[in-house]
Scaffold this motif. Structure first.
Motif, PDB file in Angstrom:
ATOM      1  N   SER A  35       0.764  -1.213   0.037  1.00 50.46           N
ATOM      2  CA  SER A  35       0.118   0.001  -0.005  1.00 50.46           C
ATOM      3  C   SER A  35       0.779   1.427  -0.005  1.00 50.46           C
ATOM      4  O   SER A  35       1.867   1.173   0.431  1.00 50.46           O
ATOM      5  CB  SER A  35      -0.939   0.118   1.244  1.00 50.46           C
ATOM      6  OG  SER A  35      -1.677  -1.021   1.227  1.00 50.46           O
ATOM      7  N   ASP A  36       0.337   2.351  -0.548  1.00 50.60           N
ATOM      8  CA  ASP A  36       0.946   3.772  -0.450  1.00 50.60           C
ATOM      9  C   ASP A  36       0.327   4.466   0.846  1.00 50.60           C
ATOM     10  O   ASP A  36      -0.627   4.675   0.891  1.00 50.60           O
ATOM     11  CB  ASP A  36       0.426   4.459  -1.828  1.00 50.60           C
ATOM     12  CG  ASP A  36       0.810   5.611  -1.851  1.00 50.60           C
ATOM     13  OD1 ASP A  36       1.787   6.160  -0.819  1.00 50.60           O
ATOM     14  OD2 ASP A  36       0.877   6.437  -2.860  1.00 50.60           O
ATOM     15  N   ARG A  37       1.442   4.589   1.737  1.00 50.90           N
ATOM     16  CA  ARG A  37       1.285   5.316   2.836  1.00 50.90           C
ATOM     17  C   ARG A  37       0.943   6.693   2.854  1.00 50.90           C
ATOM     18  O   ARG A  37       0.678   7.171   4.091  1.00 50.90           O
ATOM     19  CB  ARG A  37       2.185   4.674   3.990  1.00 50.90           C
ATOM     20  CG  ARG A  37       2.448   3.166   4.014  1.00 50.90           C
ATOM     21  CD  ARG A  37       3.547   2.716   5.027  1.00 50.90           C
ATOM     22  NE  ARG A  37       3.233   3.073   6.391  1.00 50.90           N
ATOM     23  CZ  ARG A  37       3.710   2.679   7.443  1.00 50.90           C
ATOM     24  NH1 ARG A  37       5.047   2.111   7.270  1.00 50.90           N
ATOM     25  NH2 ARG A  37       3.422   3.138   8.744  1.00 50.90           N
ATOM     26  N   ALA A  38       1.414   7.247   1.654  1.00 47.35           N
ATOM     27  CA  ALA A  38       1.180   8.720   1.656  1.00 47.35           C
ATOM     28  C   ALA A  38      -0.100   9.099   1.462  1.00 47.35           C
ATOM     29  O   ALA A  38      -0.308  10.639   1.644  1.00 47.35           O
ATOM     30  CB  ALA A  38       2.312   9.351   0.848  1.00 47.35           C
ATOM     31  N   VAL A  39      -0.951   8.119   0.980  1.00 45.54           N
ATOM     32  CA  VAL A  39      -2.332   8.812   0.597  1.00 45.54           C
ATOM     33  C   VAL A  39      -3.183   9.078   1.663  1.00 45.54           C
ATOM     34  O   VAL A  39      -3.598   8.232   2.588  1.00 45.54           O
ATOM     35  CB  VAL A  39      -2.950   7.616  -0.376  1.00 45.54           C
ATOM     36  CG1 VAL A  39      -4.574   7.850  -0.691  1.00 45.54           C
ATOM     37  CG2 VAL A  39      -2.033   7.404  -1.550  1.00 45.54           C
ATOM     38  N   LEU A  40      -3.754  10.336   1.827  1.00 45.15           N
ATOM     39  CA  LEU A  40      -4.811  10.684   3.001  1.00 45.15           C
ATOM     40  C   LEU A  40      -6.185  10.710   2.464  1.00 45.15           C
ATOM     41  O   LEU A  40      -7.293  10.720   3.234  1.00 45.15           O
ATOM     42  CB  LEU A  40      -4.473  11.907   3.451  1.00 45.15           C
ATOM     43  CG  LEU A  40      -3.113  12.093   4.217  1.00 45.15           C
ATOM     44  CD1 LEU A  40      -3.033  13.066   4.843  1.00 45.15           C
ATOM     45  CD2 LEU A  40      -2.990  10.919   5.152  1.00 45.15           C
TER      46      LEU A  40
END
Lengths: 138, 138
Positions: B68-73
């Protein structure tokens, strides 16, 4: 293949619990055992991730039970020696290799980066890792 | 007080998912959308923690969604641009600051350190963080 337990992943908390519960020993073990309402106080850089949450929503709050003993693999459930010892994966003991708490709560109010939730048994200062909507069977 | 997001905690996986699902893009988003049965393969040093789990038990499996992309809010729910964008905490998107997956499954069989479970949407190789019994309202 090397054991998966040699891998490491890094958690970055997104919020902290603000609660009248400050004494770990006196805190209820489950929310329905008299836990109080609490605030979840998010860091300013997490506000975008809150967009879409509404009062009345049922959510799962994931916490990091930072006071837990991670080396424990077997416990007496509920800390009661009258209960036969068993592996932590068949209990909700906070002592476990990755002490992630799951708390199903209802959102009562939202005030900027603070979210008020129903009965929550985590103590004041507990780091919060994630919030997810509860999925109901279709 | 410094922001809680400056804190760091270290996860140590306890098991890995063994599943016929190998293609992330083709994997179902939820278990009821056609996910297959899977094995949870525990490392040898975790066997004590399994004591007490039985076939028929309903458990929550916690995974680390390592792709997963952890920077996505904020996301379009279910990756569909027809859905208005919203904060990840009101969705079950795997993209989120701490990509912990929650999977409610039934234990079908236990074979030493391998636990067979019902429909699970995590792909082969996904690290497992924890297993907890499902709590039902009293």
């Amino acid at each position: 293949m090397p054991p998966v337990t040699d891998d490491r992943y890094e958690l970055r908390p997104v919020a902290r619990i603000q609660s009248p519960l400050t004494d770990l020993a006196a805190a209820p073990k489950q929310a329905h055992e008299g836990a109080p309402e609490a605030w979840i106080v998010f860091d300013a850089d997490m506000l975008d991730a809150l967009d879409g949450l509404r009062p009345g929503d049922d959510v799962v709050v994931l916490t990091w039970l930072h006071r837990s003993d991670r080396a424990v693999l077997r416990v007496h459930p509920r800390g009661d020696v009258a209960n036969p010892i068993q592996g932590v994966f068949s209990t909700r003991s906070p002592a476990r290799p990755n002490p992630i708490g799951l708390h199903e709560v209802r959102i009562l109010a939202i005030d900027g980066g603070r979210v008020r939730v129903s009965a929550l048994e985590a103590i004041d200062g507990t780091p919060v890792l994630d919030v997810k909507p509860v999925l109901r069977p279709a």
